[in-house]
Design an enzyme around this catalytic site. Structure first.
Site, mmCIF file in Angstrom:
data_model
loop_
_atom_site.group_PDB
_atom_site.id
_atom_site.type_symbol
_atom_site.label_atom_id
_atom_site.label_comp_id
_atom_site.label_asym_id
_atom_site.label_seq_id
_atom_site.Cartn_x
_atom_site.Cartn_y
_atom_site.Cartn_z
ATOM 1 N N GLU A 363 -30.201 -38.799 56.979
ATOM 2 C CA GLU A 363 -28.941 -39.497 57.162
ATOM 3 C C GLU A 363 -28.096 -38.566 57.993
ATOM 4 O O GLU A 363 -26.874 -38.490 57.679
ATOM 5 C CB GLU A 363 -28.172 -40.180 56.062
ATOM 6 C CG GLU A 363 -29.211 -41.367 55.493
ATOM 7 C CD GLU A 363 -28.514 -42.464 54.701
ATOM 8 O OE1 GLU A 363 -27.287 -42.495 54.759
ATOM 9 O OE2 GLU A 363 -29.117 -42.960 53.923
HETATM 10 N N1 CAA Z 1 -18.288 -44.573 64.452
HETATM 11 C C1 CAA Z 1 -18.197 -45.443 65.575
HETATM 12 N N2 CAA Z 1 -18.805 -44.910 66.522
HETATM 13 C C2 CAA Z 1 -19.260 -43.854 66.740
HETATM 14 C C3 CAA Z 1 -19.496 -42.960 65.649
HETATM 15 C C4 CAA Z 1 -18.947 -43.323 64.432
HETATM 16 N N3 CAA Z 1 -18.986 -42.707 63.099
HETATM 17 N N4 CAA Z 1 -20.095 -41.862 65.963
HETATM 18 C C5 CAA Z 1 -20.176 -41.922 67.338
HETATM 19 N N5 CAA Z 1 -19.865 -43.259 67.695
HETATM 20 C C6 CAA Z 1 -19.746 -43.834 68.986
HETATM 21 C C7 CAA Z 1 -19.106 -42.830 70.004
HETATM 22 O O1 CAA Z 1 -17.707 -43.151 70.108
HETATM 23 C C8 CAA Z 1 -19.598 -43.364 71.515
HETATM 24 O O2 CAA Z 1 -19.129 -44.279 72.034
HETATM 25 P P1 CAA Z 1 -17.957 -44.472 73.283
HETATM 26 O O3 CAA Z 1 -18.969 -43.695 74.324
HETATM 27 O O4 CAA Z 1 -17.844 -45.952 73.668
HETATM 28 O O5 CAA Z 1 -16.886 -43.582 73.010
HETATM 29 C C9 CAA Z 1 -21.217 -43.307 71.048
HETATM 30 O O6 CAA Z 1 -21.191 -43.711 69.702
HETATM 31 C C10 CAA Z 1 -21.871 -42.263 71.298
HETATM 32 O O7 CAA Z 1 -21.440 -41.114 70.353
HETATM 33 P P2 CAA Z 1 -21.745 -39.650 70.970
HETATM 34 O O8 CAA Z 1 -21.307 -39.419 72.222
HETATM 35 O O9 CAA Z 1 -20.930 -39.045 69.865
HETATM 36 O O10 CAA Z 1 -23.078 -39.432 70.955
HETATM 37 P P3 CAA Z 1 -24.138 -38.041 70.772
HETATM 38 O O11 CAA Z 1 -25.350 -38.474 71.641
HETATM 39 O O12 CAA Z 1 -23.318 -36.810 71.356
HETATM 40 O O13 CAA Z 1 -24.640 -38.125 69.347
HETATM 41 C C11 CAA Z 1 -24.390 -37.845 66.923
HETATM 42 C C12 CAA Z 1 -23.551 -38.311 68.364
HETATM 43 C C13 CAA Z 1 -23.314 -37.738 65.590
HETATM 44 C C14 CAA Z 1 -25.108 -36.556 67.030
HETATM 45 C C15 CAA Z 1 -25.519 -38.886 66.555
HETATM 46 O O14 CAA Z 1 -26.368 -38.944 67.476
HETATM 47 C C16 CAA Z 1 -25.933 -38.633 65.166
HETATM 48 O O15 CAA Z 1 -25.233 -39.128 64.138
HETATM 49 N N6 CAA Z 1 -27.208 -38.238 64.910
HETATM 50 C C17 CAA Z 1 -27.858 -38.445 63.713
HETATM 51 C C18 CAA Z 1 -28.667 -39.589 63.410
HETATM 52 C C19 CAA Z 1 -28.894 -39.657 61.989
HETATM 53 O O16 CAA Z 1 -28.246 -39.268 61.260
HETATM 54 N N7 CAA Z 1 -30.210 -40.036 61.554
HETATM 55 C C20 CAA Z 1 -30.411 -40.541 60.289
HETATM 56 C C21 CAA Z 1 -31.623 -41.295 60.326
HETATM 57 S S1 CAA Z 1 -31.468 -42.637 59.176
HETATM 58 C C22 CAA Z 1 -32.123 -42.174 57.747
HETATM 59 O O17 CAA Z 1 -32.248 -40.980 57.544
HETATM 60 C C23 CAA Z 1 -32.153 -43.042 56.697
HETATM 61 C C24 CAA Z 1 -32.972 -42.995 55.699
HETATM 62 O O18 CAA Z 1 -34.080 -43.864 55.611
HETATM 63 C C25 CAA Z 1 -32.523 -42.168 54.565
#
Ligand code: CAA
Length: 380
Positions: A363
């Site tokens: 996550e």
């Molecule tokens: N709420 C709403 N929108 C959001 C947001 C949030 N918390 N975070 C990002 N966004 C939106 C941004 O506003 C952007 O939209 P706009 O272009 O319209 O403004 C869009 O999403 C893209 O955001 P970024 O430009 O910030 O994207 P990025 O490529 O830089 O990545 C990141 C951001 C935070 C690194 C994201 O890729 C991330 O969270 N990565 C990790 C993924 C993850 O947590 N994976 C876990 C797998 S699930 C799991 O583990 C479940 C399980 O089985 C236990």
């Protein structure tokens, strides 16, 4: 500032504590050894209302707050993190995502069954080449008018083979980048949907982690969650809450290890006295207790933010970052306090140490939490 838990919250906490002692503890080592999913225990947790804790009773849920949810996560995780991750994924990622962004038909059809624990769900975002970099989805959902054709592979999916309902993130329009991603509800048994091999993991070995393959799976358009292109935001918003659940899991692992270490230190004798009387051990316990209490405050604050309609992206990320670090450090120290006994399975702390590691990875890794935190604080 009022830190008092309500009567109801205390009752739920006690119910989870009792359940963990009577139902999870007895075979937790055997399940870990055999990588056996806690099927019966999950069924019972569904009956207790632990699988749809925050869902409106109209859809079969318990209608409780996020504080109650983290209390339950903490208690279950003290004993069995393989069981608590099922609770976390089903509540935070699957039920919350569907209840918040699904339409009425989807809620009636899927949420009610998930919230009661009749079935469990899975959240499918990670791929072989899209883990932290979640916008780089290779799985495709090609728009065919009234349905999508889904192709691709998902990796490390919790509840991979035991789930019945899967929320799958896929790219529909590559040109649009993250705005071309959709979230689709996929049911087990849909033609072309295959469960891949089970992962042989370091920790949370009782949890059921698989890769999934989608080969020309026909998914009706009514199974898309939200508007076209909402899938990435759906994943991000859902994960923001999920991180509070994992933070509570990390807190529980740390607290579980601490409780065992304290008990052991008060019983085990060396150099003519209980080892708790040696400052080397007493100071370790003091550090563990302080760090756990600090982590608890961060976790409860993030849950409180969610319950009170405040933004919880930052507080949830801080809670997960810190609580998972505390889980790792505390479990290592718990093994150390147990000495040779800590290194063997019967004393539980080596398993808690192995289980702790995943809380720094899934996550959103600790590094991803730092991206979320730094972007948030630098925005002001
Ligand atoms: N709420 C709403 N929108 C959001 C947001 C949030 N918390 N975070 C990002 N966004 C939106 C941004 O506003 C952007 O939209 P706009 O272009 O319209 O403004 C869009 O999403 C893209 O955001 P970024 O430009 O910030 O994207 P990025 O490529 O830089 O990545 C990141 C951001 C935070 C690194 C994201 O890729 C991330 O969270 N990565 C990790 C993924 C993850 O947590 N994976 C876990 C797998 S699930 C799991 O583990 C479940 C399980 O089985 C236990």
């Amino acid at each position: 500032m009022d830190f008092t838990l309500s009567e109801e919250q205390l009752m739920i906490q006690q119910a989870a504590r009792d359940f963990a002692q009577s139902e999870l503890l007895p075979e937790v080592i055997e399940r870990d050894n055999a990588q056996r999913f806690p099927k019966e225990q999950i069924k019972k947790m569904g009956e207790l209302g632990f699988l749809g804790m925050m869902v409106d009773p109209e859809y079969g849920g318990s209608g409780l707050d996020t504080i109650s949810y983290v209390l339950v996560m903490e208690e279950l995780s003290k004993i069995d993190a393989s069981a608590s991750v099922v609770v976390s994924v089903n509540n935070s990622l699957v039920c919350w995502g569907l209840e918040t962004f699904g339409n009425e038909v989807q809620k009636k059809k899927y949420l009610t069954r998930l919230a009661t624990g009749e079935v469990i769900g899975a959240f499918c975002l990670s791929e072989p080449e899209a883990g932290s970099d979640a916008t780089s989805q290779r799985t495709t959902a090609v728009d065919m008018g009234d349905h999508y054709i889904l192709n691709g592979t998902k990796n490390w999916i919790t509840n991979g083979s035991t789930a019945e309902i899967y929320l799958v993130i896929a790219q529909t329009d590559k040109e649009k980048g993250h705005k071309g991603i959709n979230a689709l509800i996929v049911e087990k048994g849909m033609e072309g949907f295959e469960i891949g091999p089970k992962e042989d993991k370091l920790g949370i070995r009782g949890s059921d982690t698989h890769s999934l393959n989608f080969n020309d799976v026909k998914v009706p358009k009514e199974n898309r969650i939200g508007e076209d292109g909402f899938g990435f935001k759906f994943a991000m918003k859902t994960l923001a809450g999920g991180r509070i659940g994992i933070a509570a899991q990390a807190l529980g692992i740390a607290a579980g290890a601490y409780e065992l270490a304290k008990k052991y230190a008060k019983e085990r004798k060396a150099f003519g006295t209980e080892i708790a009387n040696h400052q080397a051990i007493a100071f370790k316990l003091a550090d563990m207790h302080t760090q756990i209490e600090a982590a608890r405050h961060l976790v409860y604050k993030a849950a409180w933010d969610k319950d009170n309609g405040s933004n919880y992206d930052l507080s949830g990320a801080m809670a997960k970052l810190y609580a998972s670090q505390v889980a790792m450090e505390t479990t290592i120290e718990a093994v150390q306090i147990h000495g040779g006994n800590g290194y063997v399975k019967d004393y539980h702390v080596e398993r808690l140490m192995r289980d702790a590691k995943i809380t720094q990875i899934y996550e959103g890794t600790s590094e991803i939490q730092k991206i979320v935190i730094s972007r948030s604080i630098l925005r002001d």
